[in-house]
Design a protein around this motif. Structure first.
Motif, PDB file in Angstrom:
ATOM      1  N   ILE A 210       0.817  -1.212   0.000  1.00  0.00           N
ATOM      2  CA  ILE A 210       0.000   0.000   0.000  1.00  0.00           C
ATOM      3  C   ILE A 210       0.855   1.269   0.000  1.00  0.00           C
ATOM      4  O   ILE A 210       0.331   2.360  -0.144  1.00  0.00           O
ATOM      5  N   SER A 211       2.166   1.123   0.151  1.00  0.00           N
ATOM      6  CA  SER A 211       3.025   2.315   0.220  1.00  0.00           C
ATOM      7  C   SER A 211       4.115   2.335  -0.845  1.00  0.00           C
ATOM      8  O   SER A 211       4.853   3.317  -0.956  1.00  0.00           O
ATOM      9  N   GLY A 212       4.249   1.242  -1.623  1.00  0.00           N
ATOM     10  CA  GLY A 212       5.324   1.172  -2.606  1.00  0.00           C
ATOM     11  C   GLY A 212       6.444   0.266  -2.142  1.00  0.00           C
ATOM     12  O   GLY A 212       6.452  -0.228  -1.012  1.00  0.00           O
ATOM     13  N   ASN A 213       7.416   0.057  -3.014  1.00  0.00           N
ATOM     14  CA  ASN A 213       8.543  -0.828  -2.699  1.00  0.00           C
ATOM     15  C   ASN A 213       9.712  -0.098  -2.040  1.00  0.00           C
ATOM     16  O   ASN A 213      10.588  -0.718  -1.446  1.00  0.00           O
ATOM     17  N   HIS A 214       9.748   1.216  -2.180  1.00  0.00           N
ATOM     18  CA  HIS A 214      10.790   2.045  -1.554  1.00  0.00           C
ATOM     19  C   HIS A 214      12.195   1.622  -1.970  1.00  0.00           C
ATOM     20  O   HIS A 214      13.132   1.632  -1.163  1.00  0.00           O
ATOM     21  N   THR A 215      12.336   1.247  -3.236  1.00  0.00           N
ATOM     22  CA  THR A 215      13.668   1.054  -3.810  1.00  0.00           C
ATOM     23  C   THR A 215      14.122   2.387  -4.399  1.00  0.00           C
ATOM     24  O   THR A 215      13.297   3.257  -4.686  1.00  0.00           O
ATOM     25  N   TYR A 216      15.427   2.563  -4.568  1.00  0.00           N
ATOM     26  CA  TYR A 216      15.918   3.856  -5.052  1.00  0.00           C
ATOM     27  C   TYR A 216      17.274   3.698  -5.704  1.00  0.00           C
ATOM     28  O   TYR A 216      18.032   2.758  -5.419  1.00  0.00           O
ATOM     29  N   CYS A 217      17.578   4.634  -6.592  1.00  0.00           N
ATOM     30  CA  CYS A 217      18.849   4.622  -7.324  1.00  0.00           C
ATOM     31  C   CYS A 217      19.962   5.229  -6.484  1.00  0.00           C
ATOM     32  O   CYS A 217      19.739   6.187  -5.730  1.00  0.00           O
ATOM     33  N   LEU A 218      21.142   4.701  -6.649  1.00  0.00           N
ATOM     34  CA  LEU A 218      22.304   5.233  -5.947  1.00  0.00           C
ATOM     35  C   LEU A 218      22.505   6.707  -6.252  1.00  0.00           C
ATOM     36  O   LEU A 218      22.823   7.507  -5.366  1.00  0.00           O
ATOM     37  N   LYS A 219      22.274   7.086  -7.502  1.00  0.00           N
ATOM     38  CA  LYS A 219      22.530   8.477  -7.902  1.00  0.00           C
ATOM     39  C   LYS A 219      21.541   9.458  -7.278  1.00  0.00           C
ATOM     40  O   LYS A 219      21.792  10.662  -7.262  1.00  0.00           O
ATOM     41  N   ASN A 220      20.408   8.948  -6.761  1.00  0.00           N
ATOM     42  CA  ASN A 220      19.401   9.826  -6.174  1.00  0.00           C
ATOM     43  C   ASN A 220      19.518   9.966  -4.663  1.00  0.00           C
ATOM     44  O   ASN A 220      18.701  10.638  -4.025  1.00  0.00           O
ATOM     45  N   ILE A 221      20.526   9.339  -4.088  1.00  0.00           N
ATOM     46  CA  ILE A 221      20.715   9.410  -2.632  1.00  0.00           C
ATOM     47  C   ILE A 221      21.122  10.821  -2.217  1.00  0.00           C
ATOM     48  O   ILE A 221      21.961  11.452  -2.855  1.00  0.00           O
ATOM     49  N   GLU A 222      20.520  11.305  -1.152  1.00  0.00           N
ATOM     50  CA  GLU A 222      20.911  12.598  -0.581  1.00  0.00           C
ATOM     51  C   GLU A 222      22.257  12.419   0.129  1.00  0.00           C
ATOM     52  O   GLU A 222      22.392  11.572   1.007  1.00  0.00           O
ATOM     53  N   ALA A 223      23.229  13.224  -0.246  1.00  0.00           N
ATOM     54  CA  ALA A 223      24.585  13.033   0.275  1.00  0.00           C
ATOM     55  C   ALA A 223      25.042  14.116   1.238  1.00  0.00           C
ATOM     56  O   ALA A 223      26.121  14.010   1.812  1.00  0.00           O
ATOM     57  N   GLU A 224      24.265  15.156   1.419  1.00  0.00           N
ATOM     58  CA  GLU A 224      24.662  16.251   2.297  1.00  0.00           C
ATOM     59  C   GLU A 224      23.585  16.545   3.338  1.00  0.00           C
ATOM     60  O   GLU A 224      22.397  16.472   3.027  1.00  0.00           O
ATOM     61  N   PRO A 225      24.008  16.866   4.562  1.00  0.00           N
ATOM     62  CA  PRO A 225      25.399  16.948   5.035  1.00  0.00           C
ATOM     63  C   PRO A 225      26.062  15.586   5.248  1.00  0.00           C
ATOM     64  O   PRO A 225      27.275  15.479   5.259  1.00  0.00           O
ATOM     65  N   ILE A 226      25.238  14.547   5.442  1.00  0.00           N
ATOM     66  CA  ILE A 226      25.757  13.184   5.453  1.00  0.00           C
ATOM     67  C   ILE A 226      24.835  12.338   4.583  1.00  0.00           C
ATOM     68  O   ILE A 226      23.719  12.734   4.256  1.00  0.00           O
ATOM     69  N   VAL A 227      25.290  11.154   4.225  1.00  0.00           N
ATOM     70  CA  VAL A 227      24.572  10.321   3.263  1.00  0.00           C
ATOM     71  C   VAL A 227      23.323   9.709   3.911  1.00  0.00           C
ATOM     72  O   VAL A 227      23.397   9.096   4.982  1.00  0.00           O
TER      73      VAL A 227
END
Length: 335
Positions: A210-227
């Motif tokens: 009901i909420s999705g699979n919550h998979t994501y691409c490495l390039k879309n990861i938020e990297a700041e201020p920490i990953v």
């Protein structure tokens, strides 16, 4: 690159002392001590990388050392039941006599197992959104963690991610944290706002999408201020009352993993060892079914196994390549 990320919140009784008594939940805690070596054996069997986010209090060799740490910090929640200091009367002298509150022997077992990262779950199982605490209190807690060793990967207790504290985390050596799924039912909240509706929806979501699979691409990861390495799914423990739905629960996870493998995305699975403290056989069998599927995806799609530090290391390599290529070819965007 697709990969399964696993993180475990290792806390023993420090994670539930404000929710259950030893009489109510002690069997799960002792069961976790039995389950952990078996989880590690499964990880070895299937070549699984995992981050163990460990509550710092478990490192203490005895109660005297634990008290010495408490003398360096403040834990002033408005709800005093949240503070581990309120639990001290139930803490024994050391791990031999009190297996509920000390865990150095298990930490050493994890350290000695290949491909396991030692992360942190804060020192005092610190709640970063509850009333009464502030950034300075959290800073003292993380400094206590720093004195114990590596703090590269952080899991916020109760998933109470506080964005205002992330720059402080970076200052104290934290490289990454486990974020929450991006939907309302998983949004970071205080204990007061963990409504019955949210709990019910999360329970249903474990069996039906009901909420999705919550998979994501490495390039879309938020990297700041920490990953930010967000969760995809909490591995709920076996429930005998819902045993007829086990195949739905397994299919829900397998579908998410398959999507991640096909699309070269990440899937982040997490749980607490004490979730396996009861019905240990059933929980381990369920975990092995997941890992068998991961093994199949490795062979078919080159799916990988990573812990949280692996992700930050890969991102660092990618970032350095972008900077290098941009220096010579500023008009090129890589990915």
């Amino acid at each position: 690159m697709g990969a399964l990320i696993i993180s475990l919140d290792f806390e023993l009784n420090w994670g539930v002392h404000d929710v259950y008594t030893i009489e109510e939940y002690g069997a799960n805690i002792l069961g976790a001590r039995v389950a952990i070596p078996q989880i590690l054996q499964l990880f070895l069997k299937y070549d699984i990388h995992a981050t163990w986010a460990i509550v710092g209090m478990l490192y203490c060799k005895d109660k005297q050392e634990l008290l010495s740490y408490f003398n360096t910090m403040d834990i002033p929640y408005e709800n005093t039941a949240f503070s581990p200091i309120m639990n001290l009367s139930k803490v024994g002298a050391n791990e031999t006599v009190d297996p509920y509150h000390f865990g150095m022997s298990l930490i050493e077992m994890i350290r000695e197992t290949s491909n396991q990262e030692i992360g942190t779950h804060t020192f005092s199982h610190f709640y970063c959104l509850e009333n009464g605490q502030d950034k300075e209190h959290f800073k003292k807690d993380l400094k206590a963690v720093s004195s114990l060793g590596k703090t590269a990967s952080l899991v916020f207790p109760r998933n109470q991610v506080n964005p205002d504290y992330l720059h402080l985390c970076k200052e104290l050596g934290v490289k990454a944290y486990r974020g929450n799924e991006k939907t309302w039912m998983y949004k970071a909240h205080t204990s007061e706002k963990n409504s019955w509706l949210k709990r019910l929806c999360r329970l249903i979501d474990a069996y039906v999408n009901i909420s999705g699979n919550h998979t994501y691409c490495l390039k879309n990861i938020e990297a700041e201020p920490i990953v930010n390495i967000p969760s995809s799914r909490f591995l709920r423990p076996y429930n005998s009352r819902l045993s007829m739905l086990e195949q739905l629960r397994l299919r829900r996870i397998k579908k998410g993993l398959t999507r991640a493998a096909k699309k070269n995305e990440l899937y982040h699975l997490w749980w607490h060892p004490h979730n396996f403290g009861r019905d240990t056989k059933e929980n381990l069998q369920f975990l092995e079914e997941i890992l068998k599927h991961v093994d199949y995806l490795k062979n078919k799609y080159n799916f990988q196994s990573m812990h949280m530090r692996d992700v930050t290391d890969v991102l660092k390599i990618i970032t350095s390549k972008i900077v290098t290529n941009s220096y010579y070819f500023p008009f090129i965007v890589i990915f």
